[in-house]
Design an enzyme around this catalytic site. Structure first.
Site, PDB file in Angstrom:
ATOM      1  N   LYS A  71       0.859  -1.179   0.000  1.00  0.00           N
ATOM      2  CA  LYS A  71       0.000   0.000   0.000  1.00  0.00           C
ATOM      3  C   LYS A  71       0.893   1.226   0.000  1.00  0.00           C
ATOM      4  O   LYS A  71       1.828   1.334   0.796  1.00  0.00           O
ATOM      5  CB  LYS A  71      -0.872  -0.003   1.277  1.00  0.00           C
ATOM      6  CG  LYS A  71      -1.793   1.184   1.401  1.00  0.00           C
ATOM      7  CD  LYS A  71      -3.149   0.886   0.798  1.00  0.00           C
ATOM      8  CE  LYS A  71      -3.953   2.139   0.526  1.00  0.00           C
ATOM      9  NZ  LYS A  71      -3.768   2.703  -0.827  1.00  0.00           N
ATOM     10  N   GLN A 128       7.382   3.911   3.756  1.00  0.00           N
ATOM     11  CA  GLN A 128       5.979   3.501   3.814  1.00  0.00           C
ATOM     12  C   GLN A 128       5.793   2.232   4.652  1.00  0.00           C
ATOM     13  O   GLN A 128       4.766   2.061   5.311  1.00  0.00           O
ATOM     14  CB  GLN A 128       5.465   3.287   2.384  1.00  0.00           C
ATOM     15  CG  GLN A 128       3.960   3.282   2.242  1.00  0.00           C
ATOM     16  CD  GLN A 128       3.363   4.672   2.161  1.00  0.00           C
ATOM     17  OE1 GLN A 128       3.887   5.529   1.464  1.00  0.00           O
ATOM     18  NE2 GLN A 128       2.266   4.894   2.847  1.00  0.00           N
ATOM     19  N   LYS A 154       5.676   3.450   8.241  1.00  0.00           N
ATOM     20  CA  LYS A 154       4.513   4.324   8.432  1.00  0.00           C
ATOM     21  C   LYS A 154       3.235   3.489   8.508  1.00  0.00           C
ATOM     22  O   LYS A 154       2.403   3.666   9.405  1.00  0.00           O
ATOM     23  CB  LYS A 154       4.426   5.287   7.247  1.00  0.00           C
ATOM     24  CG  LYS A 154       3.286   6.267   7.330  1.00  0.00           C
ATOM     25  CD  LYS A 154       3.104   7.039   6.035  1.00  0.00           C
ATOM     26  CE  LYS A 154       4.371   7.768   5.617  1.00  0.00           C
ATOM     27  NZ  LYS A 154       4.107   8.759   4.563  1.00  0.00           N
ATOM     28  N   LYS A 181       5.295   1.726  -3.248  1.00  0.00           N
ATOM     29  CA  LYS A 181       5.237   3.075  -3.831  1.00  0.00           C
ATOM     30  C   LYS A 181       5.461   2.940  -5.330  1.00  0.00           C
ATOM     31  O   LYS A 181       6.103   1.986  -5.782  1.00  0.00           O
ATOM     32  CB  LYS A 181       6.334   3.960  -3.225  1.00  0.00           C
ATOM     33  CG  LYS A 181       6.077   5.439  -3.364  1.00  0.00           C
ATOM     34  CD  LYS A 181       5.142   5.974  -2.296  1.00  0.00           C
ATOM     35  CE  LYS A 181       4.725   7.396  -2.588  1.00  0.00           C
ATOM     36  NZ  LYS A 181       3.963   7.979  -1.466  1.00  0.00           N
ATOM     37  N   GLY A 205      -2.864   8.156  -4.290  1.00  0.00           N
ATOM     38  CA  GLY A 205      -2.261   9.344  -4.904  1.00  0.00           C
ATOM     39  C   GLY A 205      -0.998   9.778  -4.172  1.00  0.00           C
ATOM     40  O   GLY A 205      -0.651   9.258  -3.124  1.00  0.00           O
ATOM     41  N   ASP A 206      -0.297  10.717  -4.760  1.00  0.00           N
ATOM     42  CA  ASP A 206       0.861  11.374  -4.134  1.00  0.00           C
ATOM     43  C   ASP A 206       1.074  12.629  -4.990  1.00  0.00           C
ATOM     44  O   ASP A 206       0.134  13.086  -5.666  1.00  0.00           O
ATOM     45  CB  ASP A 206       2.087  10.443  -4.138  1.00  0.00           C
ATOM     46  CG  ASP A 206       3.249  10.981  -3.286  1.00  0.00           C
ATOM     47  OD1 ASP A 206       3.184  10.863  -2.060  1.00  0.00           O
ATOM     48  OD2 ASP A 206       4.211  11.540  -3.848  1.00  0.00           O
ATOM     49  N   ASN A 241      -2.430  19.111  -2.178  1.00  0.00           N
ATOM     50  CA  ASN A 241      -3.431  18.442  -1.354  1.00  0.00           C
ATOM     51  C   ASN A 241      -3.111  18.521   0.142  1.00  0.00           C
ATOM     52  O   ASN A 241      -3.955  18.927   0.950  1.00  0.00           O
ATOM     53  CB  ASN A 241      -3.540  16.977  -1.805  1.00  0.00           C
ATOM     54  CG  ASN A 241      -4.368  16.139  -0.861  1.00  0.00           C
ATOM     55  OD1 ASN A 241      -3.839  15.512   0.057  1.00  0.00           O
ATOM     56  ND2 ASN A 241      -5.671  16.173  -1.025  1.00  0.00           N
ATOM     57  N   SER A 270      -6.768   5.864   3.866  1.00  0.00           N
ATOM     58  CA  SER A 270      -6.840   4.945   2.721  1.00  0.00           C
ATOM     59  C   SER A 270      -7.206   3.546   3.215  1.00  0.00           C
ATOM     60  O   SER A 270      -7.988   2.832   2.580  1.00  0.00           O
ATOM     61  CB  SER A 270      -5.495   4.872   1.988  1.00  0.00           C
ATOM     62  OG  SER A 270      -5.365   5.947   1.094  1.00  0.00           O
TER      63      SER A 270
HETATM   64  P1  NDP Z   1       0.491  17.742  -4.621  1.00  0.00           P
HETATM   65  O1  NDP Z   1       0.962  17.355  -5.961  1.00  0.00           O
HETATM   66  O2  NDP Z   1      -0.963  17.923  -4.388  1.00  0.00           O
HETATM   67  O3  NDP Z   1       1.226  19.075  -4.138  1.00  0.00           O
HETATM   68  C1  NDP Z   1       2.618  19.143  -4.068  1.00  0.00           C
HETATM   69  C2  NDP Z   1       3.001  20.550  -3.660  1.00  0.00           C
HETATM   70  O4  NDP Z   1       4.405  20.568  -3.410  1.00  0.00           O
HETATM   71  C3  NDP Z   1       2.765  21.568  -4.762  1.00  0.00           C
HETATM   72  O5  NDP Z   1       2.541  22.824  -4.181  1.00  0.00           O
HETATM   73  C4  NDP Z   1       4.093  21.538  -5.516  1.00  0.00           C
HETATM   74  O6  NDP Z   1       4.386  22.702  -6.262  1.00  0.00           O
HETATM   75  C5  NDP Z   1       5.072  21.399  -4.378  1.00  0.00           C
HETATM   76  N1  NDP Z   1       6.285  20.724  -4.854  1.00  0.00           N
HETATM   77  C6  NDP Z   1       6.368  19.532  -5.470  1.00  0.00           C
HETATM   78  N2  NDP Z   1       7.643  19.254  -5.805  1.00  0.00           N
HETATM   79  C7  NDP Z   1       8.361  20.314  -5.377  1.00  0.00           C
HETATM   80  C8  NDP Z   1       9.736  20.617  -5.408  1.00  0.00           C
HETATM   81  N3  NDP Z   1      10.635  19.782  -5.966  1.00  0.00           N
HETATM   82  N4  NDP Z   1      10.132  21.800  -4.864  1.00  0.00           N
HETATM   83  C9  NDP Z   1       9.236  22.664  -4.304  1.00  0.00           C
HETATM   84  N5  NDP Z   1       7.917  22.416  -4.254  1.00  0.00           N
HETATM   85  C10 NDP Z   1       7.490  21.249  -4.769  1.00  0.00           C
HETATM   86  O7  NDP Z   1       1.103  16.625  -3.635  1.00  0.00           O
HETATM   87  P2  NDP Z   1       0.661  16.272  -2.146  1.00  0.00           P
HETATM   88  O8  NDP Z   1       0.203  17.488  -1.435  1.00  0.00           O
HETATM   89  O9  NDP Z   1      -0.195  15.069  -2.204  1.00  0.00           O
HETATM   90  O10 NDP Z   1       2.065  15.771  -1.541  1.00  0.00           O
HETATM   91  C11 NDP Z   1       2.962  16.653  -0.870  1.00  0.00           C
HETATM   92  C12 NDP Z   1       3.903  15.849  -0.002  1.00  0.00           C
HETATM   93  O11 NDP Z   1       3.140  15.093   0.959  1.00  0.00           O
HETATM   94  C13 NDP Z   1       4.769  14.815  -0.733  1.00  0.00           C
HETATM   95  O12 NDP Z   1       6.013  14.687  -0.075  1.00  0.00           O
HETATM   96  C14 NDP Z   1       3.979  13.534  -0.550  1.00  0.00           C
HETATM   97  O13 NDP Z   1       4.808  12.375  -0.687  1.00  0.00           O
HETATM   98  C15 NDP Z   1       3.495  13.717   0.873  1.00  0.00           C
HETATM   99  N6  NDP Z   1       2.355  12.898   1.256  1.00  0.00           N
HETATM  100  C16 NDP Z   1       1.178  12.971   0.572  1.00  0.00           C
HETATM  101  C17 NDP Z   1       0.103  12.186   0.963  1.00  0.00           C
HETATM  102  C18 NDP Z   1      -1.246  12.325   0.338  1.00  0.00           C
HETATM  103  O14 NDP Z   1      -2.185  11.752   0.889  1.00  0.00           O
HETATM  104  N7  NDP Z   1      -1.402  13.044  -0.745  1.00  0.00           N
HETATM  105  C19 NDP Z   1       0.231  11.218   2.060  1.00  0.00           C
HETATM  106  C20 NDP Z   1       1.475  11.305   2.780  1.00  0.00           C
HETATM  107  C21 NDP Z   1       2.492  12.091   2.350  1.00  0.00           C
HETATM  108  P3  NDP Z   1       4.232  22.714  -7.857  1.00  0.00           P
HETATM  109  O15 NDP Z   1       2.775  22.878  -8.105  1.00  0.00           O
HETATM  110  O16 NDP Z   1       5.051  23.850  -8.302  1.00  0.00           O
HETATM  111  O17 NDP Z   1       4.767  21.384  -8.343  1.00  0.00           O
END
Ligand code: NDP
Length: 452
Positions: free
Chosen positions: A90, A111, A114, A126, A165-166, A240, A379
């Protein structure tokens, strides 16, 4: 580090030299679990470390697709099925140009622990692709997702491997991939999580990672008799996780003052209120715009191109963008400016120097594995609802999420107090606590199941 961890870490370095993020994640775990290895010889006797660092299976595949002009593109797709000792694999799918095997191995490795911490029966995995959904039309994203799932569907299933998602994979991408899976397999099952509400999704799943990270911060503060009321909070990201984290901070009386994307950050000294957040959600989720537009829409706010927000003075910091977005110098700046709590919404957002700075300053530090586990936990709740073919109310799911985050905090806290020598008096090393608590359950399950 003990002889055993040092020896295995050297093997891992030799075999995976080109994967710095993966090596970083392994080093972080190994540096904290020595006390539990020393107290339990069975882990070394059963070669648990040697086995746990090696994915059970890694799938790499070609993803060909055509853009709106008929031009053909080829991306690389991956699924790392890391560890199934406590349940089906997962973990999320990431679509971002930076995706490579090393990044997915670091994410998959994290993961495992976690998912174990959530107490739900989920193994670690992943996947993703080096595809960039930014700037693509819906049709292009759909054709990419369909091509990606055409291969991935052979390897996943509701009792085998359940992706979510991620970064770069939200409700739209999950929808396209679910549609293709259903078409190819002719079955309507809970093979993906993060689905829309109309066709099997769980209420509160979109909110869960951000909400859960705030609940974890609340629990850490409560150990000091404190809460989030009035706290100035610096947040990175505007996707997100960041969006719902800012929502929950507002609901609990805190004042988030920054958000960012990969181009820069905005600073709003008056606070990013719920009304302003709604504007951001429309900007990012509907218009797919950039965060800098915020500074034009809200006078008083400033935009800083090409910078990260860690020099803004705050009480609490919530990195929610990506890995290694806080280095040692930035962690030191946060601490110098008065930051007393860091809770990680993103995965591995702080590098090893930064983590050491938090630990030395003895601030409240909730590492990603524990602090952002609310996403995957919910999830897990979506999988349960799919299996039972029923749907819980938002209140029910949120209450369960709240309870899970409380348990994760307690579990990490108790394991830190039991095993980590530096957890004493006022200070708890949650990195050690989370790693040890997550490790023990998986390692014991691996021993129970024999040499597989
Ligand atoms: P999204 O794609 O919804 O948002 C990612 C955000 O981070 C955007 O604002 C993006 O900016 C920014 N970002 C991405 N890459 C970079 C980078 N290299 N440098 C600076 N800013 C960056 O992703 P999520 O919100 O889902 O995920 C964010 C983090 O949370 C990740 O590390 C993910 O692994 C982690 N996470 C997410 C989960 C989930 O349920 N979604 C669960 C647990 C962890 P831009 O639009 O410019 O790319």
């Amino acid at each position: 580090m003990s002889d055993y961890t040092t020896r295995v870490l050297e093997q891992v370095r030799a075999k995976n030299a080109a994967e710095p993020e993966f090596l970083q994640a392994v080093q972080e775990v190994f540096s904290t679990i020595t006390p539990v290895l020393a107290a339990n010889k069975k882990y070394e006797d059963n070669c648990i470390l040697e086995r746990i660092v090696e994915p059970e299976r890694t799938i790499i595949f070609r993803v060909p697709w055509a853009d709106d002009n008929g031009k053909i593109h080829v991306n690389r797709g991956y699924r790392v099925e890391y560890n199934s000792a406590i349940g089906p694999y997962k973990g999320g799918l990431r679509f971002h140009p930076s995706v490579n095997l090393g990044i997915l191995k670091f994410l998959g490795f994290e993961q495992i622990f976690k998912n174990s911490l959530t107490t739900l029966p989920m193994g670690g995995g992943k996947g993703g692709a080096d595809f960039d959904p930014k700037g693509k039309s819906n049709g292009e994203v759909m054709r990419f997702c369909q091509s990606f799932m055409t291969e991935l569907q052979r390897h996943i299933g509701p009792d085998t491997d359940v992706p979510a998602g991620d970064i770069g994979v939200g409700a739209r991408e999950i929808g396209y991939m679910f549609g293709q899976y259903k078409r190819l397999r002719n079955e309507f099952t809970g093979v993906l999580t993060g689905k829309s509400l109309n066709w099997g999704g769980s209420l509160i799943r979109p909110e869960a990672t951000g909400f859960g990270t705030v609940y974890f911060a609340q629990n850490m503060l409560a150990t000091k008799g404190d809460d989030l009321q009035g706290k100035v909070c610096v947040v990175s990201g505007s996707g997100n996780v960041a969006q719902y984290l800012v929502k929950k901070l507002n609901e609990l009386g805190a004042k988030p003052v920054t958000m960012s994307d990969s181009n820069g950050y905005i600073f709003d000294p008056e606070g990013i209120s719920l009304e302003k957040l709604e504007w951001i959600m429309e900007l990012k989720n509907e218009r797919r715009g950039r965060i800098k537009e915020y500074a034009d829409a809200f006078p008083g706010a400033q935009y800083f191109e090409g910078q990260r927000p860690w020099n803004v003075p705050c009480d609490c910091a919530f990195p929610c963008a990506t890995q290694n977005e806080i280095n040692g110098a930035e962690a030191a700046t946060l601490i110098k400016n008065g930051c007393k709590l860091v809770a990680e919404g993103a995965n591995m957002p702080t590098d090893l120097d930064g983590i050491n700075a938090y630990l030395q300053a003895k601030i409240l530090y909730g590492p990603a594995k524990a602090a952002n586990a609310g996403g995957v936990a919910t999830s897990g709740l979506e999988m349960s609802q799919n299996s039972m073919r029923l749907k819980w109310s938002a209140e029910e799911v949120d209450e369960k999420l709240f309870g899970i985050m409380k348990n994760i905090h307690e579990n990490a806290y108790n394991h830190a107090r039991e095993y980590s020598p530096d957890s004493a008096g006022d200070f708890t090393n949650y990195v050690a606590g989370a790693n040890i608590a997550g490790f023990v359950k998986v390692a014991d399950s691996m021993i129970d199941q024999g040499l597989v």
